[in-house]
Design an enzyme around this catalytic site. Structure first.
Site, PDB file in Angstrom:
ATOM      1  N   TYR A  48      67.192  31.827  64.566  1.00  0.00           N
ATOM      2  CA  TYR A  48      68.036  33.122  64.914  1.00  0.00           C
ATOM      3  C   TYR A  48      67.519  34.260  64.416  1.00  0.00           C
ATOM      4  O   TYR A  48      67.263  34.023  62.867  1.00  0.00           O
ATOM      5  CB  TYR A  48      69.596  32.795  64.131  1.00  0.00           C
ATOM      6  CG  TYR A  48      70.441  34.118  64.178  1.00  0.00           C
ATOM      7  CD1 TYR A  48      71.044  34.491  65.326  1.00  0.00           C
ATOM      8  CD2 TYR A  48      70.733  34.342  62.968  1.00  0.00           C
ATOM      9  CE1 TYR A  48      71.654  35.637  65.107  1.00  0.00           C
ATOM     10  CE2 TYR A  48      71.518  35.891  62.953  1.00  0.00           C
ATOM     11  CZ  TYR A  48      71.830  36.310  63.915  1.00  0.00           C
ATOM     12  OH  TYR A  48      72.691  37.327  63.871  1.00  0.00           O
ATOM     13  N   ASP A  63      71.465  46.771  56.555  1.00  0.00           N
ATOM     14  CA  ASP A  63      71.765  46.596  57.805  1.00  0.00           C
ATOM     15  C   ASP A  63      72.954  47.733  57.950  1.00  0.00           C
ATOM     16  O   ASP A  63      74.259  47.001  58.212  1.00  0.00           O
ATOM     17  CB  ASP A  63      71.981  45.308  58.190  1.00  0.00           C
ATOM     18  CG  ASP A  63      72.194  45.087  59.660  1.00  0.00           C
ATOM     19  OD1 ASP A  63      71.891  46.008  60.445  1.00  0.00           O
ATOM     20  OD2 ASP A  63      72.782  44.003  60.033  1.00  0.00           O
ATOM     21  N   ASP A  90      69.359  38.985  67.359  1.00  0.00           N
ATOM     22  CA  ASP A  90      70.585  40.087  67.032  1.00  0.00           C
ATOM     23  C   ASP A  90      70.017  41.136  68.051  1.00  0.00           C
ATOM     24  O   ASP A  90      69.005  42.043  67.732  1.00  0.00           O
ATOM     25  CB  ASP A  90      70.571  40.420  65.631  1.00  0.00           C
ATOM     26  CG  ASP A  90      71.910  41.256  65.335  1.00  0.00           C
ATOM     27  OD1 ASP A  90      72.193  41.991  66.335  1.00  0.00           O
ATOM     28  OD2 ASP A  90      72.126  41.391  64.056  1.00  0.00           O
ATOM     29  N   ASP A  92      72.052  43.918  68.284  1.00  0.00           N
ATOM     30  CA  ASP A  92      72.987  44.939  67.718  1.00  0.00           C
ATOM     31  C   ASP A  92      74.277  45.669  68.725  1.00  0.00           C
ATOM     32  O   ASP A  92      74.688  44.681  69.349  1.00  0.00           O
ATOM     33  CB  ASP A  92      72.413  46.391  67.100  1.00  0.00           C
ATOM     34  CG  ASP A  92      71.520  45.687  65.629  1.00  0.00           C
ATOM     35  OD1 ASP A  92      72.183  45.105  65.033  1.00  0.00           O
ATOM     36  OD2 ASP A  92      70.360  46.143  66.072  1.00  0.00           O
ATOM     37  N   HIS A 117      72.973  38.574  71.022  1.00  0.00           N
ATOM     38  CA  HIS A 117      74.152  38.929  70.941  1.00  0.00           C
ATOM     39  C   HIS A 117      74.381  40.354  70.703  1.00  0.00           C
ATOM     40  O   HIS A 117      73.698  41.176  70.018  1.00  0.00           O
ATOM     41  CB  HIS A 117      74.881  37.915  69.678  1.00  0.00           C
ATOM     42  CG  HIS A 117      74.548  38.402  68.312  1.00  0.00           C
ATOM     43  ND1 HIS A 117      74.841  39.693  67.671  1.00  0.00           N
ATOM     44  CD2 HIS A 117      73.897  37.754  67.406  1.00  0.00           C
ATOM     45  CE1 HIS A 117      74.436  39.677  66.461  1.00  0.00           C
ATOM     46  NE2 HIS A 117      73.831  38.491  66.222  1.00  0.00           N
ATOM     47  N   GLU A 119      77.349  43.464  70.161  1.00  0.00           N
ATOM     48  CA  GLU A 119      78.468  43.710  69.452  1.00  0.00           C
ATOM     49  C   GLU A 119      79.343  44.956  69.910  1.00  0.00           C
ATOM     50  O   GLU A 119      78.616  45.724  70.244  1.00  0.00           O
ATOM     51  CB  GLU A 119      78.188  43.758  67.859  1.00  0.00           C
ATOM     52  CG  GLU A 119      77.540  44.670  67.326  1.00  0.00           C
ATOM     53  CD  GLU A 119      76.831  44.669  65.983  1.00  0.00           C
ATOM     54  OE1 GLU A 119      76.813  45.522  65.186  1.00  0.00           O
ATOM     55  OE2 GLU A 119      75.942  43.614  65.727  1.00  0.00           O
ATOM     56  N   CYS A 127      76.276  45.935  58.944  1.00  0.00           N
ATOM     57  CA  CYS A 127      76.493  44.287  58.769  1.00  0.00           C
ATOM     58  C   CYS A 127      77.925  44.062  59.076  1.00  0.00           C
ATOM     59  O   CYS A 127      78.839  44.726  58.606  1.00  0.00           O
ATOM     60  CB  CYS A 127      75.866  44.149  57.615  1.00  0.00           C
ATOM     61  SG  CYS A 127      76.360  42.131  56.823  1.00  0.00           S
ATOM     62  N   ARG A 162      79.839  39.526  70.603  1.00  0.00           N
ATOM     63  CA  ARG A 162      80.309  39.584  69.351  1.00  0.00           C
ATOM     64  C   ARG A 162      81.265  40.614  69.299  1.00  0.00           C
ATOM     65  O   ARG A 162      81.170  41.902  69.691  1.00  0.00           O
ATOM     66  CB  ARG A 162      79.115  39.901  68.472  1.00  0.00           C
ATOM     67  CG  ARG A 162      79.619  40.115  66.698  1.00  0.00           C
ATOM     68  CD  ARG A 162      78.634  40.224  66.002  1.00  0.00           C
ATOM     69  NE  ARG A 162      78.917  41.178  64.975  1.00  0.00           N
ATOM     70  CZ  ARG A 162      77.944  41.412  63.898  1.00  0.00           C
ATOM     71  NH1 ARG A 162      76.875  40.585  63.901  1.00  0.00           N
ATOM     72  NH2 ARG A 162      78.440  42.436  63.212  1.00  0.00           N
ATOM     73  N   GLU A 192      83.448  37.690  64.652  1.00  0.00           N
ATOM     74  CA  GLU A 192      82.823  38.221  63.168  1.00  0.00           C
ATOM     75  C   GLU A 192      83.842  38.289  62.269  1.00  0.00           C
ATOM     76  O   GLU A 192      84.888  38.804  62.452  1.00  0.00           O
ATOM     77  CB  GLU A 192      81.979  39.427  63.262  1.00  0.00           C
ATOM     78  CG  GLU A 192      81.101  39.626  62.036  1.00  0.00           C
ATOM     79  CD  GLU A 192      80.225  38.766  61.675  1.00  0.00           C
ATOM     80  OE1 GLU A 192      80.550  37.506  61.367  1.00  0.00           O
ATOM     81  OE2 GLU A 192      78.960  39.257  61.218  1.00  0.00           O
ATOM     82  N   ASN A 216      79.607  32.226  62.105  1.00  0.00           N
ATOM     83  CA  ASN A 216      78.503  32.762  61.426  1.00  0.00           C
ATOM     84  C   ASN A 216      78.744  32.453  59.926  1.00  0.00           C
ATOM     85  O   ASN A 216      79.579  33.040  59.322  1.00  0.00           O
ATOM     86  CB  ASN A 216      78.494  34.454  61.512  1.00  0.00           C
ATOM     87  CG  ASN A 216      77.463  35.089  60.767  1.00  0.00           C
ATOM     88  OD1 ASN A 216      76.439  34.573  60.333  1.00  0.00           O
ATOM     89  ND2 ASN A 216      77.829  36.523  60.735  1.00  0.00           N
TER      90      ASN A 216
END
Length: 300
Positions: A48, A63, A90, A92, A117, A119, A127, A162, A192, A216
């Site tokens: 990941y 982040d 990721d 974002d 993923h 989001e 983050c 996400r 999340e 997660n």
């Protein structure tokens, strides 16, 4: 293990098989190609790519949306080239609106990752375990996911949706968003930062049968650290450990530097470190030596 002249791979089909298999798929977080290689050598079936770790390692910052899509995709490409196992990356927010998501998905596909993923945070994002997040309207995120589905060239490329809405609008909204995102074509769902085991169980129950679920296990984050057995009992298909390697590396470098500062040399720390030869073997020097002989016309 990824060789310079490795054979053909089909990491996306493999990732789908792993997600569909019984028990949670364990995906440790890599922030660069070296940590990805270590994860594969440790026997894990998937890597990941953590955005938190990528930001920390590339620019030494938190982040909070500071990295561009180009920087993240370049990092993903290097990680993919270092391993033979599938890489989940990721992506974002997709780095913009639905049209930007089209380009982002295409670029991650070209980089060789097996899945990403996306989001529903407002850009610049943060983050998922930091405060002060905001999310875009549900309908806008549905459009972005529909764009992602339309953009992928390989139907096996895994799209993970996400939602960060639990911290903003509550768990019910996050669950409803997840349902909508599955309806838009997401292959896997990722709610999340639930903050209690009860909330985690609620997510798992409410979304059971809708799509496979990501848990997660953010080291030190807001979500309780459940055992892998419990995560499996709840029905999660994938569990990511995003920053353990990053934290371990930070602790190791700190300890080494303290030794050098105290003693003037790293000698006292060396017994606890890989030898020079062990490390060069780890990063593939024997293969390089073999290829040099092969292509220089040497024998033996």
């Amino acid at each position: 293990m990824a060789d310079l002249l490795g054979g053909a791979r089909d990491p996306r089909k493999r990732l789908r098989e792993l997600i569909a298999a019984p028990g949670p798929l364990v995906a440790p977080g890599a922030y660069d190609a070296l940590t990805a290689r270590l994860i594969e050598q440790a026997g894990f079936d998937v890597v990941y790519m953590t955005g938190f770790g990528a930001t920390a390692s590339l620019i030494g910052r938190p982040d909070v949306g500071l990295l561009t899509g180009t920087e993240m995709i370049d990092n993903a490409r290097r990680i993919v080239s270092a391993v033979d196992v599938p890489v989940i990356a990721d992506a974002d927010t997709g780095y913009g609106n639905a049209l930007n998501v089209v380009r982002t998905v295409r670029a991650y596909e070209q980089a060789g990752v097996a899945g990403v993923h996306l989001e529903d945070q407002v850009s610049p994002k943060k983050c998922g375990h930091l405060s002060g997040k905001a999310v875009i309207p549900r309908e806008e995120m549905v459009g972005k996911l529909e764009a992602a589905v339309a953009a992928r060239r390989d139907p096996d490329f895994v799209l993970i949706a996400r939602t960060d809405a639990a911290a903003v609008h509550g768990l019910d909204d996050a669950i409803e968003r997840a349902r909508a995102y599955a309806g838009a074509g997401a292959d896997v769902l990722f709610v999340e930062a639930p903050t209690s085991e009860e909330d985690i169980a609620t997510v798992a129950s409410a979304l059971s049968g809708v799509a496979p679920l990501v848990f997660n296990w953010a080291e030190g984050g807001r979500t309780p650290p459940l055992s892998l057995d419990r995560i499996g009992e709840l029905g999660f298909s994938v569990v990511v450990y995003p920053i353990g390697a990053l934290l371990a590396a930070t602790a190791g470098v700190r300890a080494l530097l303290e030794t050098v500062r105290r003693d003037g040399t790293p000698a006292a720390a060396l017994p606890g470190l890989p030898s020079f030869g062990e490390f060069t073997d780890l990063i593939g020097l024997p293969e390089i030596t073999t290829l040099e002989r092969r292509f220089s016309g040497e024998s033996g």
